[in-house]
Design a protein around this motif. Structure first.
Motif, PDB file in Angstrom:
ATOM      1  N   GLY A  27       0.782  -1.231   0.000  1.00 36.37           N
ATOM      2  CA  GLY A  27       0.000   0.000   0.000  1.00 36.37           C
ATOM      3  C   GLY A  27       0.813   1.280   0.000  1.00 36.37           C
ATOM      4  N   ILE A  28       2.100   1.168  -0.305  1.00 34.54           N
ATOM      5  CA  ILE A  28       2.961   2.353  -0.354  1.00 34.54           C
ATOM      6  C   ILE A  28       3.224   2.682  -1.813  1.00 34.54           C
ATOM      7  CG2 ILE A  28       5.233   3.270   0.233  1.00 34.54           C
ATOM      8  CD1 ILE A  28       5.227   1.144   2.546  1.00 34.54           C
ATOM      9  N   GLU A  29       2.883   3.881  -2.228  1.00 30.34           N
ATOM     10  CA  GLU A  29       3.081   4.300  -3.620  1.00 30.34           C
ATOM     11  C   GLU A  29       4.574   4.571  -3.854  1.00 30.34           C
ATOM     12  OE1 GLU A  29       1.957   7.991  -6.547  1.00 30.34           O
ATOM     13  OE2 GLU A  29       0.619   7.573  -4.861  1.00 30.34           O
ATOM     14  N   ALA A  30       5.259   3.562  -4.403  1.00 30.86           N
ATOM     15  CA  ALA A  30       6.706   3.665  -4.602  1.00 30.86           C
ATOM     16  C   ALA A  30       7.024   4.071  -6.036  1.00 30.86           C
ATOM     17  CB  ALA A  30       7.366   2.332  -4.281  1.00 30.86           C
ATOM     18  N   HIS A  31       8.193   4.688  -6.197  1.00 26.09           N
ATOM     19  CA  HIS A  31       8.643   5.113  -7.524  1.00 26.09           C
ATOM     20  C   HIS A  31      10.169   5.088  -7.550  1.00 26.09           C
ATOM     21  CE1 HIS A  31       8.221   8.648  -4.927  1.00 26.09           C
ATOM     22  NE2 HIS A  31       9.280   9.124  -5.549  1.00 26.09           N
ATOM     23  N   LEU A  32      10.708   5.081  -8.749  1.00 27.27           N
ATOM     24  CA  LEU A  32      12.157   5.067  -8.931  1.00 27.27           C
ATOM     25  C   LEU A  32      12.624   6.415  -9.451  1.00 27.27           C
ATOM     26  CD1 LEU A  32      12.576   1.586 -10.687  1.00 27.27           C
ATOM     27  CD2 LEU A  32      12.717   2.116  -8.247  1.00 27.27           C
ATOM     28  N   ILE A  33      13.756   6.869  -8.934  1.00 31.29           N
ATOM     29  CA  ILE A  33      14.376   8.099  -9.406  1.00 31.29           C
ATOM     30  C   ILE A  33      15.781   7.746  -9.898  1.00 31.29           C
ATOM     31  CG2 ILE A  33      15.214  10.399  -8.796  1.00 31.29           C
ATOM     32  CD1 ILE A  33      13.047  10.505  -6.628  1.00 31.29           C
ATOM     33  N   VAL A  41      15.065   4.111  -4.848  1.00 34.95           N
ATOM     34  CA  VAL A  41      13.701   3.668  -4.592  1.00 34.95           C
ATOM     35  C   VAL A  41      13.116   4.622  -3.562  1.00 34.95           C
ATOM     36  CG1 VAL A  41      12.216   1.784  -3.822  1.00 34.95           C
ATOM     37  CG2 VAL A  41      14.376   1.265  -4.997  1.00 34.95           C
ATOM     38  N   CYS A  42      12.019   5.280  -3.930  1.00 33.07           N
ATOM     39  CA  CYS A  42      11.391   6.263  -3.049  1.00 33.07           C
ATOM     40  C   CYS A  42       9.935   5.893  -2.814  1.00 33.07           C
ATOM     41  CB  CYS A  42      11.502   7.654  -3.643  1.00 33.07           C
ATOM     42  SG  CYS A  42      13.215   8.233  -3.738  1.00 33.07           S
ATOM     43  N   ALA A  43       9.396   6.392  -1.713  1.00 35.74           N
ATOM     44  CA  ALA A  43       8.033   6.064  -1.309  1.00 35.74           C
ATOM     45  C   ALA A  43       7.218   7.339  -1.145  1.00 35.74           C
ATOM     46  CB  ALA A  43       8.052   5.284  -0.005  1.00 35.74           C
ATOM     47  N   GLY A  44       6.197   7.474  -1.977  1.00 34.42           N
ATOM     48  CA  GLY A  44       5.239   8.553  -1.835  1.00 34.42           C
ATOM     49  C   GLY A  44       5.754   9.930  -2.224  1.00 34.42           C
ATOM     50  N   PHE A  45       4.796  10.832  -2.334  1.00 36.44           N
ATOM     51  CA  PHE A  45       5.050  12.259  -2.508  1.00 36.44           C
ATOM     52  C   PHE A  45       4.218  12.965  -1.443  1.00 36.44           C
ATOM     53  CE2 PHE A  45       5.801  10.711  -6.871  1.00 36.44           C
ATOM     54  CZ  PHE A  45       7.087  11.197  -7.064  1.00 36.44           C
ATOM     55  N   TYR A  46       4.836  13.859  -0.711  1.00 33.31           N
ATOM     56  CA  TYR A  46       4.184  14.506   0.417  1.00 33.31           C
ATOM     57  C   TYR A  46       4.317  16.017   0.297  1.00 33.31           C
ATOM     58  CZ  TYR A  46       4.570   9.755   2.141  1.00 33.31           C
ATOM     59  OH  TYR A  46       4.493   8.386   2.248  1.00 33.31           O
ATOM     60  N   GLU A  47       3.329  16.737   0.828  1.00 35.39           N
ATOM     61  CA  GLU A  47       3.312  18.194   0.748  1.00 35.39           C
ATOM     62  C   GLU A  47       4.278  18.845   1.731  1.00 35.39           C
ATOM     63  OE1 GLU A  47       1.824  19.971  -1.596  1.00 35.39           O
ATOM     64  OE2 GLU A  47       1.237  18.054  -2.448  1.00 35.39           O
ATOM     65  N   SER A  48       4.648  18.101   2.782  1.00 36.81           N
ATOM     66  CA  SER A  48       5.547  18.690   3.777  1.00 36.81           C
ATOM     67  C   SER A  48       6.478  17.623   4.351  1.00 36.81           C
ATOM     68  CB  SER A  48       4.742  19.318   4.925  1.00 36.81           C
ATOM     69  OG  SER A  48       4.126  18.302   5.697  1.00 36.81           O
TER      70      SER A  48
END
Length: 75
Positions: A27-33, A41-48
């Motif tokens: 349930g963690i929105e992961a993405h690669l940079i 490997v990163c997890a999520g995008f957050y406003e703060s």
């Protein structure tokens, strides 16, 4: 969001994709940079920073990567 949780960095794409899939399955929105020859490997995008910090321990537990940390990201 301008913040993400960097979980781990791999040289091999297969390892990065496996970790991304593990996070996504939990349930963690992961993405690669991409970063040079490596993939972060990163997890999520957050406003703060605070929002990301609320999730960092959960991500550390799921990923078994205790060094995961909150960082800024350019989107």
């Amino acid at each position: 969001g301008a913040w993400t949780i960097q979980v781990v960095t791999y040289h091999k794409k297969e390892h990065a994709e496996a970790m991304m899939n593990r996070l996504n399955a939990n349930g963690i929105e992961a993405h690669l940079i991409p970063s040079g020859e490596y993939l972060q490997v990163c997890a999520g995008f957050y406003e703060s920073h605070d929002r990301a910090a609320e999730k960092v321990n959960f991500v550390r537990n799921i990923s078994a990567c205790p060094d995961a940390y909150v960082r800024k990201v350019n989107r």
